[in-house]
Each structure stands twice: as C-alpha cells, then as structure tokens.
Design an enzyme around this catalytic site. Structure first.
Site, PDB file in Angstrom:
ATOM      1  N   GLU A   1      47.071  29.777  40.992  1.00  0.00           N
ATOM      2  CA  GLU A   1      46.466  29.059  42.137  1.00  0.00           C
ATOM      3  C   GLU A   1      45.529  29.987  42.906  1.00  0.00           C
ATOM      4  O   GLU A   1      45.566  30.062  44.133  1.00  0.00           O
ATOM      5  CB  GLU A   1      47.563  28.526  43.069  1.00  0.00           C
ATOM      6  CG  GLU A   1      48.582  27.636  42.374  1.00  0.00           C
ATOM      7  CD  GLU A   1      49.620  27.017  43.309  1.00  0.00           C
ATOM      8  OE1 GLU A   1      49.399  27.048  44.543  1.00  0.00           O
ATOM      9  OE2 GLU A   1      50.631  26.513  42.807  1.00  0.00           O
TER      10      GLU A   1
ATOM     11  N   GLU B   1      58.564  27.480  43.466  1.00  0.00           N
ATOM     12  CA  GLU B   1      58.987  28.023  44.771  1.00  0.00           C
ATOM     13  C   GLU B   1      60.478  27.885  45.064  1.00  0.00           C
ATOM     14  O   GLU B   1      60.869  27.518  46.175  1.00  0.00           O
ATOM     15  CB  GLU B   1      58.165  27.377  45.895  1.00  0.00           C
ATOM     16  CG  GLU B   1      56.664  27.574  45.720  1.00  0.00           C
ATOM     17  CD  GLU B   1      55.829  26.949  46.841  1.00  0.00           C
ATOM     18  OE1 GLU B   1      56.392  26.263  47.701  1.00  0.00           O
ATOM     19  OE2 GLU B   1      54.602  27.159  46.833  1.00  0.00           O
TER      20      GLU B   1
HETATM   21  C1  GLA Z   1      51.495  25.564  46.879  1.00  0.00           C
HETATM   22  C2  GLA Z   1      51.644  24.550  45.769  1.00  0.00           C
HETATM   23  C3  GLA Z   1      50.333  23.878  45.441  1.00  0.00           C
HETATM   24  C4  GLA Z   1      49.584  23.461  46.692  1.00  0.00           C
HETATM   25  C5  GLA Z   1      49.440  24.615  47.631  1.00  0.00           C
HETATM   26  C6  GLA Z   1      48.729  24.201  48.894  1.00  0.00           C
HETATM   27  O1  GLA Z   1      50.879  26.710  46.477  1.00  0.00           O
HETATM   28  O2  GLA Z   1      52.179  25.109  44.589  1.00  0.00           O
HETATM   29  O3  GLA Z   1      50.573  22.741  44.662  1.00  0.00           O
HETATM   30  O4  GLA Z   1      50.264  22.407  47.325  1.00  0.00           O
HETATM   31  O5  GLA Z   1      50.750  25.073  47.975  1.00  0.00           O
HETATM   32  O6  GLA Z   1      47.639  23.385  48.654  1.00  0.00           O
END
Ligand code: GLA
Length: 386
Positions: free
Chosen positions: A292, A175
């Site tokens: 994710e 990020e």
């Molecule tokens: C982001 C992070 C993850 C997690 C999510 C929320 O996507 O990359 O590690 O913390 O936020 O759970």
C-alpha cells in the site's frame, strides 16, 4: 524509531478514517479528465511496469473512480491491481444473503482484459467488516462461535472462488497484530470484534484454513504462494508477526509472505530498518510484498505526539525531496527482488488519495506518482531512472 509507539493509535484509529474511506468509495468526482486507453495518447514517456519487468509487478489500488478517470495512467504504468475498497467484506458482502460484486468484478475484469493479476484485499479485517457477520454472536458461547465460523467460511469460499483465476495473492488477514509491542495480537480494546468474539487469536487460523481450502477445492495445489498477512508499520512488529507465523506453522498453516503496507514518511522508516525487517522474514522462509505504498509529505508526530502539521505548498523542492525518498525506497526494493513479490501504490493520483482526509480532514497531501490523471510527478521519473 520512536514514532512506532504512537503512530498507529492516532493515525489508523482515527474516527475520520471510516468516513473517509466511505467517501472515497462513493464519490463521483470526474474533475481529473476523461479516461483514454491504448497507445500513449497523453505523450507521457515510458511504462513503469515495463521498466520493472525483470524485478516485480508494479501495482495500484483502484476502484471505479480510477477506472473512469485515470485508466490511461493505470494501463501505462501498472501491471497489477488491488481493489481499494471493493473486495472488503463490508463492500462485497453487505448482507448475509447479498453479495455486491459490481465494483470488484469491474476491477477483476479490467485486470483480465489487460493481462494483469490482482491482489485480493482483504478476506478478514476488523475494519470495514459488515455488522451482520457478528450479529447474534456472543463471546464464550460455542453455538454462536460456530455460527461466526460458518459465516466466515461461506464468505471466504464465495470471494476466493469468484476471482481465483485472476488473483495471485490474498491479504487473508489484515492488521491482526497489536500496536502495543507488549502484546502479540490486537484484542478487543483495540477494536477487533474477531478477537473479542473468539476470545483469542484462533480466528486467524480459521481464516487461513478456509482460504487455503477454498483454493484447493478449485484446483489442488493452487493455494501455493497466495496466502499473505498484511499490516502497517511492520518494521516495529517483526517479532510479533514472526510469533504469529510460527504459531500458524504449528497448526499446519504456511503463510507465504508478509505485506508491508508502507504508508511511509519522508524520513521514516529508514531503508536500513526496512532491510533489517526484510531479512528477518526472508530468513524465516517468507516472501515480502509492498502492498500500500505512499509517501506523505507531513510528519504529524515530529514532536513526539500527534500535532497536525499545517497544510504546505507542494513546491518543486518538496517534490524533488519526495522523489529522492521514492528513489531510495525503490533502490532497496530492487536489491531485494528475489524476495519482493510485488510493489503496489495505494492509489494513482494525489488528488484522490485517502491521505487528503486522514489523519487531517481536508489537508492536501501529495503521496503518489501522479498529481492528477494526466500529470506525472518527479517521483515517477526518479524511480524510472536507474
Ligand atoms: C489500511 C487498509 C487499506 C486502506 C487504508 C486506508 O491500510 O489496509 O485497505 O483502508 O488503511 O485507506
């Protein structure tokens, strides 16, 4: 895709995020039933990972809770793991002199004993970074910048080397791209102490250099294929990410691929938008991973700005509609199997998802493949059925 301009600010900068994440990592709720392992003790048919063996590994984000309470589901359906929190710097390196390997070792050990590989998550992130890392460091002061670099290097060397046998890819940087498309990099006002203290994006280069060097010191050539960049709402950040990757190439760093976090909505982004983004990265020489994945049943941005949707009942119709969304995403992923290196769900069971706490504390969401450890959903059936 108007959502892109406002999703990140409300959703990922929410003050409740960190509290939620910490709650998730510390809670000891055993309400979903005891773990069982081996065979198919719960009578649930098939294995998602086996079904996708010719496509890509199927992963899940896990920690102590999932290994205590949903181990049968983990071993049934997944052949790749990510530590949900345990390998983040704040968790694994709570003070400069102390590493807490316990939960990360357990995830890595579980993977080893089941013949799985692991995604390392994450070496550098502006969130869940320990305060000691930045203590005594001032922007614009060369001595303190070298202190920060030496701390980052020590951290990366220790964590990479401990799990080098089982990790097949690292989210080296998470990020770092701005949510404002007029800028490339997340800077100080967006909450990055890394950017603020370095005074530029230079920290990104050092994270990749240290990760590369840590692998190469263990075994020459072993960094190949393992260094990823990870972010959310990637369809809206393609130009910015490609700018960063091209800059890193000029500095001698080849990032292997881009992680699409893929915290998706029922109807956004479209598979067409995703395909267009995949195509741009692949044309530039990068792999893709889905890092994710979950699909919220809410859309708090439908009116154009953040308005919390009221909690809904998870009706059979809603479950079926969500299953169709998952099926369409997996059809897209399968069509891109030559470029997609893994597909990872951000959790195993709905009753343990971060989306029950973010962006609305206490609102039940239903974003994953299992309701609880013993109850697979229509979404699982849908993505198995091709
Ligand atoms: C982001 C992070 C993850 C997690 C999510 C929320 O996507 O990359 O590690 O913390 O936020 O759970």
């Amino acid at each position: 895709m108007p959502r892109f301009s406002f999703v990140p600010v409300s959703r990922w900068f929410s003050a409740s995020l960190l509290a939620s994440v910490l709650w998730l990592s510390g809670c000891d709720d055993a309400s979903s039933g005891a773990a069982t392992s081996g065979g198919d003790p719960e009578g649930i048919a098939g294995s998602l990972a086996q079904k996708y063996a010719d496509y890509f590994p199927i992963g899940a984000a896990v920690g102590n809770w999932q290994l205590d309470n949903a181990a049968a589901a983990v071993t049934r359906d997944f052949n790749h793991l990510t530590a949900e929190n345990a390998m983040k710097a704040q968790n694994i390196h709570p003070s400069e002199a102390t590493y807490d390997w316990s939960e990360a070792d357990r995830v890595a050990g579980f993977a080893r004993s089941h013949g799985m590989k692991v995604t390392g998550h994450a070496l550098l992130w502006h969130r869940q970074a320990p305060a000691w890392m930045f203590a005594g460091v001032s922007a614009g002061d060369a001595a303190s910048l070298s202190l920060l670099k030496s701390r980052l290097k020590a951290h990366i060397e220790a964590v990479v080397s401990r799990y080098a046998d089982v990790i097949d890819n690292w989210d080296v940087v998470n990020e770092a791209i701005s949510s404002d498309s007029a800028k490339v990099y997340r800077d100080g006002p967006e909450g990055s102490q890394w950017y603020e203290l370095f005074g530029s994006e230079e920290y990104i280069y050092w994270a990749y250099q240290y990760a590369h060097d840590a692998f190469e010191a263990i075994e020459p050539g072993s960094s190949a294929g393992k260094l990823y960049y990870n972010d959310y709402t990637v369809t809206g950040k393609v130009d910015q990410i490609l700018t960063m990757l091209a800059w890193l190439e000029t500095r001698g760093i080849h990032v292997d691929g881009v992680g699409f976090q893929s915290h998706e909505y029922m109807d956004w982004p479209s598979t067409g938008e995703l395909q267009a983004a995949f195509d741009r990265f692949v044309a530039a020489g990068y792999k893709i991973k889905i890092s994710e994945l979950d699909v919220t049943v809410y859309d708090d941005y439908a009116s154009g700005s953040f308005v919390a949707s009221p909690q809904v009942e998870y009706t059979p119709e809603l479950e079926a509609a969500q299953a169709r969304r998952f099926a369409s995403l997996f059809s897209l992923y399968r069509a891109n199997k030559d470029s997609v290196t893994s597909v990872t769900f951000w959790g195993v069971t709905d009753n343990r998802s971060w989306l029950n706490y973010v962006p609305v504390e206490g609102r039940a969401d239903y974003p994953l493949l299992y309701k609880d450890a013993k109850t697979p959903k229509a979404a699982r059936t849908a993505i198995m059925n091709f």
